[in-house]
Design a protein around this motif. Structure first.
Motif, PDB file in Angstrom:
ATOM      1  N   GLY A  35       6.327  -7.312  11.357  1.00 54.04           N
ATOM      2  CA  GLY A  35       6.378  -6.003  12.003  1.00 54.04           C
ATOM      3  C   GLY A  35       5.638  -4.938  11.215  1.00 54.04           C
ATOM      4  O   GLY A  35       5.221  -5.147  10.075  1.00 54.04           O
ATOM      5  N   ASP A  36       5.446  -3.784  11.836  1.00 58.73           N
ATOM      6  CA  ASP A  36       4.744  -2.676  11.183  1.00 58.73           C
ATOM      7  C   ASP A  36       5.623  -2.095  10.085  1.00 58.73           C
ATOM      8  O   ASP A  36       6.749  -1.644  10.339  1.00 58.73           O
ATOM      9  CB  ASP A  36       4.414  -1.587  12.216  1.00 58.73           C
ATOM     10  CG  ASP A  36       3.384  -2.048  13.232  1.00 58.73           C
ATOM     11  OD1 ASP A  36       2.585  -2.942  12.890  1.00 58.73           O
ATOM     12  OD2 ASP A  36       3.389  -1.530  14.362  1.00 58.73           O
ATOM     13  N   ARG A  37       5.106  -2.092   8.877  1.00 58.02           N
ATOM     14  CA  ARG A  37       5.823  -1.612   7.702  1.00 58.02           C
ATOM     15  C   ARG A  37       4.794  -1.348   6.599  1.00 58.02           C
ATOM     16  O   ARG A  37       3.645  -1.784   6.714  1.00 58.02           O
ATOM     17  CB  ARG A  37       6.848  -2.653   7.235  1.00 58.02           C
ATOM     18  CG  ARG A  37       6.202  -3.957   6.778  1.00 58.02           C
ATOM     19  CD  ARG A  37       7.246  -4.953   6.265  1.00 58.02           C
ATOM     20  NE  ARG A  37       8.122  -5.423   7.331  1.00 58.02           N
ATOM     21  CZ  ARG A  37       9.442  -5.279   7.279  1.00 58.02           C
ATOM     22  NH1 ARG A  37      10.000  -4.679   6.219  1.00 58.02           N
ATOM     23  NH2 ARG A  37      10.199  -5.739   8.258  1.00 58.02           N
ATOM     24  N   PRO A  38       5.144  -0.642   5.537  1.00 56.91           N
ATOM     25  CA  PRO A  38       4.183  -0.422   4.445  1.00 56.91           C
ATOM     26  C   PRO A  38       3.821  -1.747   3.780  1.00 56.91           C
ATOM     27  O   PRO A  38       4.696  -2.519   3.378  1.00 56.91           O
ATOM     28  CB  PRO A  38       4.954   0.485   3.478  1.00 56.91           C
ATOM     29  CG  PRO A  38       6.014   1.120   4.300  1.00 56.91           C
ATOM     30  CD  PRO A  38       6.404   0.097   5.321  1.00 56.91           C
ATOM     31  N   ILE A  39       2.512  -2.005   3.703  1.00 51.34           N
ATOM     32  CA  ILE A  39       2.025  -3.238   3.072  1.00 51.34           C
ATOM     33  C   ILE A  39       0.905  -2.898   2.096  1.00 51.34           C
ATOM     34  O   ILE A  39      -0.038  -2.179   2.446  1.00 51.34           O
ATOM     35  CB  ILE A  39       1.496  -4.243   4.114  1.00 51.34           C
ATOM     36  CG1 ILE A  39       2.594  -4.624   5.103  1.00 51.34           C
ATOM     37  CG2 ILE A  39       0.955  -5.498   3.420  1.00 51.34           C
ATOM     38  CD1 ILE A  39       2.102  -5.496   6.248  1.00 51.34           C
ATOM     39  N   ALA A  40       1.031  -3.406   0.899  1.00 46.86           N
ATOM     40  CA  ALA A  40      -0.049  -3.336  -0.083  1.00 46.86           C
ATOM     41  C   ALA A  40      -0.492  -4.762  -0.363  1.00 46.86           C
ATOM     42  O   ALA A  40       0.336  -5.630  -0.654  1.00 46.86           O
ATOM     43  CB  ALA A  40       0.421  -2.666  -1.365  1.00 46.86           C
ATOM     44  N   ARG A  41      -1.778  -4.987  -0.244  1.00 43.98           N
ATOM     45  CA  ARG A  41      -2.316  -6.318  -0.511  1.00 43.98           C
ATOM     46  C   ARG A  41      -3.128  -6.245  -1.796  1.00 43.98           C
ATOM     47  O   ARG A  41      -4.107  -5.490  -1.884  1.00 43.98           O
ATOM     48  CB  ARG A  41      -3.181  -6.779   0.658  1.00 43.98           C
ATOM     49  CG  ARG A  41      -3.732  -8.178   0.487  1.00 43.98           C
ATOM     50  CD  ARG A  41      -4.531  -8.603   1.694  1.00 43.98           C
ATOM     51  NE  ARG A  41      -5.364  -9.748   1.378  1.00 43.98           N
ATOM     52  CZ  ARG A  41      -6.405 -10.150   2.091  1.00 43.98           C
ATOM     53  NH1 ARG A  41      -6.748  -9.474   3.186  1.00 43.98           N
ATOM     54  NH2 ARG A  41      -7.100 -11.201   1.722  1.00 43.98           N
ATOM     55  N   VAL A  42      -2.721  -7.013  -2.792  1.00 46.31           N
ATOM     56  CA  VAL A  42      -3.356  -6.932  -4.103  1.00 46.31           C
ATOM     57  C   VAL A  42      -3.840  -8.300  -4.541  1.00 46.31           C
ATOM     58  O   VAL A  42      -3.227  -9.321  -4.241  1.00 46.31           O
ATOM     59  CB  VAL A  42      -2.386  -6.340  -5.160  1.00 46.31           C
ATOM     60  CG1 VAL A  42      -1.158  -7.209  -5.333  1.00 46.31           C
ATOM     61  CG2 VAL A  42      -3.090  -6.144  -6.497  1.00 46.31           C
TER      62      VAL A  42
END
Length: 268
Positions: free
Chosen positions: A109-116
């Protein structure tokens, strides 16, 4: 940051855990780890770092941050398994190579995501990381992510599509350098030097060269030419590299890794 829960407990998860604990970014008591089947691995990490083992999925409701650190091929299954047990607003930090934020959103679902994309040098606070954020990450959350990632090395924000290149360069980069050192050790021992002597010399050479690039602010080709005297030993070595298509080999190495990252993003 209160409770950080890891989904996956491999080498990258351990690198982050060790880096965060040693840099006092996250307290070991606030870190929870889980994986699919390897309980011996969980016990080992818990004993080594003092972190908690996630006993049941319901504990994920208490997470302030979930770190996705499973193998890319296991990502979809792992995310589907935790979906019923996570709050809809819990932010995600993902280190899964090649798995896009949109793919994660489609499942979680739509939520804060950081891809590192860090590398294993995070264990000693020397990672070179690239990071991308989705539109749900607030400025305050970005600051927290930077704080966490700065603690394990340097971090540079890039567009998500460029993370494929970051993965191929700095993400996989340590393995290429270790592979190079293996070759140095092999040839050095053929000349009668001990493996320990070759390693000591070449590790310092690599470290010194990196420090020169950081401190003197000159281009690599300028520094190379300063070492390469006409008719000297370095010139002979460089010529051999050119004759054996060294640049082409490096190009194909990075290109293949970048292409594989893109394949993973498509589930291939």
């Amino acid at each position: 940051m209160q409770k950080v829960m890891f989904l996956g407990a491999g080498s990258m998860a351990e690198a982050l855990i060790q880096g965060w604990i040693e840099q006092e970014v996250v307290n070991a008591n606030n870190i929870y780890i889980s994986n699919r089947l390897n309980y011996e691995r969980l016990d080992s990490l818990s004993l080594k770092y003092g972190v908690n083992i996630l006993q049941k999925k319901e504990q994920l409701f208490d997470a302030d941050l979930i770190v996705l650190a499973v193998k890319p091929k296991d990502g979809k299954t792992a995310m589907e398994a935790i979906l019923p047990f996570i709050d809809e607003n819990t932010p995600i930090l993902t280190v899964m190579a090649g798995i896009s934020m949109s793919t994660i959103s489609d499942i979680l679902g739509d939520r804060p995501i950081a891809r590192v994309m860090p590398n294993t040098s995070a264990t000693i606070g020397m990672s070179a990381s690239g990071v991308a954020f989705n539109e749900y990450v607030s400025e305050e959350q970005k600051k927290r992510y930077y704080q966490m990632l700065d603690a394990i090395g340097i971090v540079i924000e890039v567009e998500e599509d460029k993370l494929h290149a970051v993965t191929a360069l700095s993400g996989s980069g340590p393995a290429y350098l270790y592979y190079l050192l293996e070759a140095f050790e092999t040839v050095g021992t053929e000349f009668g030097l001990s493996k320990e002597t070759v390693r000591t010399l070449m590790v310092q050479t690599i470290a010194g060269s990196a420090a020169m690039l950081q401190k003197v602010k000159e281009e690599p080709d300028v520094l190379r030419r300063k070492v390469t005297s006409p008719g000297g030993t370095t010139e002979a070595g460089i010529r051999a590299l050119q004759d054996h298509h060294f640049n082409e080999a490096i190009f194909q190495c990075i290109k293949s890794a970048e292409a594989r990252s893109r394949e993973l993003s498509k589930g291939e």
